[in-house]
Design an enzyme around this catalytic site. Sequence first.
Site, PDB file in Angstrom:
ATOM      1  N   PHE A  13       0.824  -1.209   0.000  1.00 40.92           N
ATOM      2  CA  PHE A  13       0.000   0.000   0.000  1.00 40.92           C
ATOM      3  C   PHE A  13       0.855   1.255   0.000  1.00 40.92           C
ATOM      4  CE2 PHE A  13      -1.944   3.337   2.609  1.00 40.92           C
ATOM      5  CZ  PHE A  13      -3.041   3.637   1.823  1.00 40.92           C
ATOM      6  N   GLY A  14       1.887   1.276   0.825  1.00 38.57           N
ATOM      7  CA  GLY A  14       2.709   2.470   0.940  1.00 38.57           C
ATOM      8  C   GLY A  14       3.785   2.276   1.986  1.00 38.57           C
TER       9      GLY A  14
ATOM     10  N   ASP B  86      -6.509 -10.933   7.168  1.00 40.49           N
ATOM     11  CA  ASP B  86      -5.101 -10.767   6.782  1.00 40.49           C
ATOM     12  C   ASP B  86      -4.202 -10.903   8.010  1.00 40.49           C
ATOM     13  OD1 ASP B  86      -3.098 -10.477   4.930  1.00 40.49           O
ATOM     14  OD2 ASP B  86      -3.109  -8.293   4.957  1.00 40.49           O
TER      15      ASP B  86
ATOM     16  N   ASP C 177      -3.099  -3.102  10.518  1.00 44.88           N
ATOM     17  CA  ASP C 177      -3.306  -3.222   9.068  1.00 44.88           C
ATOM     18  C   ASP C 177      -4.675  -3.812   8.770  1.00 44.88           C
ATOM     19  OD1 ASP C 177      -3.058  -3.183   6.373  1.00 44.88           O
ATOM     20  OD2 ASP C 177      -1.191  -4.326   6.286  1.00 44.88           O
TER      21      ASP C 177
END
EC number: 2.7.10.2
Length: 532
Positions: free
Chosen positions: A199-200, A315, A354
């Site tokens: 994502f980043g 996740d 996350d």
Amino acid sequence: MKWSEMASVNATQQHLNFSSSWEEDSSDNSFDEWTHKSVPLRSPCRTPRIQRHRNRSITVSPSVPTSPIPYAAWKKLRLCDSPSTPKSLLSKSTMPCSSSKTCRSQRFLRLSTAFERVPSVNINPFTPDTVRRNSEHYKRKSQRSDDDEDYGPRSKEIQNSSEDESFFLPSKRPAVSARMLSRYESEFLELACIGVGEFGSVYRCVKRLDGCMYAIKRSRRPIAGSANEQLALKEVYAHAVLGHHPHVVRYYSAWAEDDHMIIQNEYCDGGSLHDAITEKREQGEFFSVPELRDLLLQVSMGLKYIHNSGLVHLDIKPSNIFICRRSTLSAGGEGDSEEEDESHSSGVVYKIGDLGHVTSISSPQVEEGDSRFLAYEVLREDYTHLPKADIFALGLTVLLAAGASPLPQNGDDWHRLRQGELPNLPHELPALFKDLLKSLLDPDPTARPSATALCRHDVLCKERAGKLATQLRKELNVEKFRTAMLERELKEARLAATSPQQSCQPGSLPKAKRKLVGRNVARSVSFGFPGY
């Protein structure tokens, strides 16, 4: 001025006088009444009357032509500072309903457009149904007026039309100005980059105002209109709904800059579980059995809170579990129960982070996470037992912490794990704990224990019971010491209460001495009042 020009001016003034006189006759009537009634029109060629004053003498020079209409008649035309101009008349003619009907139609228009316009805020899909129903009931109650007789039919029509449309309207994208100051640069001081993902990047920053450390996640690329936009919004929505829990990474705020999403989260000074496993593996070490029990228990508490909120993580893996090294107590977050009220003697707190793949249990929109931790039923798109997919991923995470080799992404080893076979470990685990890990990897999702059952499991409660017994013994010793101190103070108070009665006999009181208060002022020691 020639007489031909004067005639044209006179005709124009006569036409203007006709418009003004029609406005006076029809100013009190609506346009719809005018269309149904025949209004006798005055002759357009009629010359306007001229009011002559007897006491005023008008001298006209024969050589200089003058206006045929004096000043008083000119003002009567109402051409100066008049609101009834041809433009206003035209605007009145475009509204075919009366004033009373116009107000009702405008109220209906405002009510209908309030439901049809694009919202100025995002709609959180993870909001509980009870909160959503209460907000809609309050909105309907505030929009209804006491004197509105047509509210019932209109509300039914609006409700039927709104049900046909999709409930989740398009997300609001904040307008970004080129001159807008960067909030990230003005409020935070960037210290280091602590993580890079799909994502980043995540940065360790200090907020300039309060001086506290935060983890700032910034998207790598502009996400407006991309596939990562929904992932970023999902994480923000989930954090906002979950609130604060000791085993979930805390969320503070989120905003957008230049189409990049920025999320301000709690900073965990111990890094991620993946970093801890890698560090131990490089040193030839692995997590001990008590550490594995503590890890499994704390992450189960976080999953229990998430699942009880109607959400699933989807996740769970070592890189999404973070560690706080400081010793903290259970902060009494929402959903806490008795098994969470404990002190972590190891000084390690595990937190789930996350939340980009979080989805609702009742209406799932599944985005598959890491294939190494993916349950087989999710791969077959069977979403009836989504919380058990988090339990499966948690079992694989504990096996990695126990020293198992890196998990395969596919192949025979991948399928053997989905069949409930445990991988080889560098050290032998207790039989009960090993059986618990096997139950977490059961091919049947219904046979796997829930997060609530894990928090109360005997294998995990024994370790917790030992910690609680030690803590209770310490608290008991402290209470015994406080009780002894109170008993001693009580004994001294009793002795002080009985000693004056034994020493003070009648006639044995000493003579009162005179004390000076101020200058040369005598005052008795006794403070009694006369009559008492």
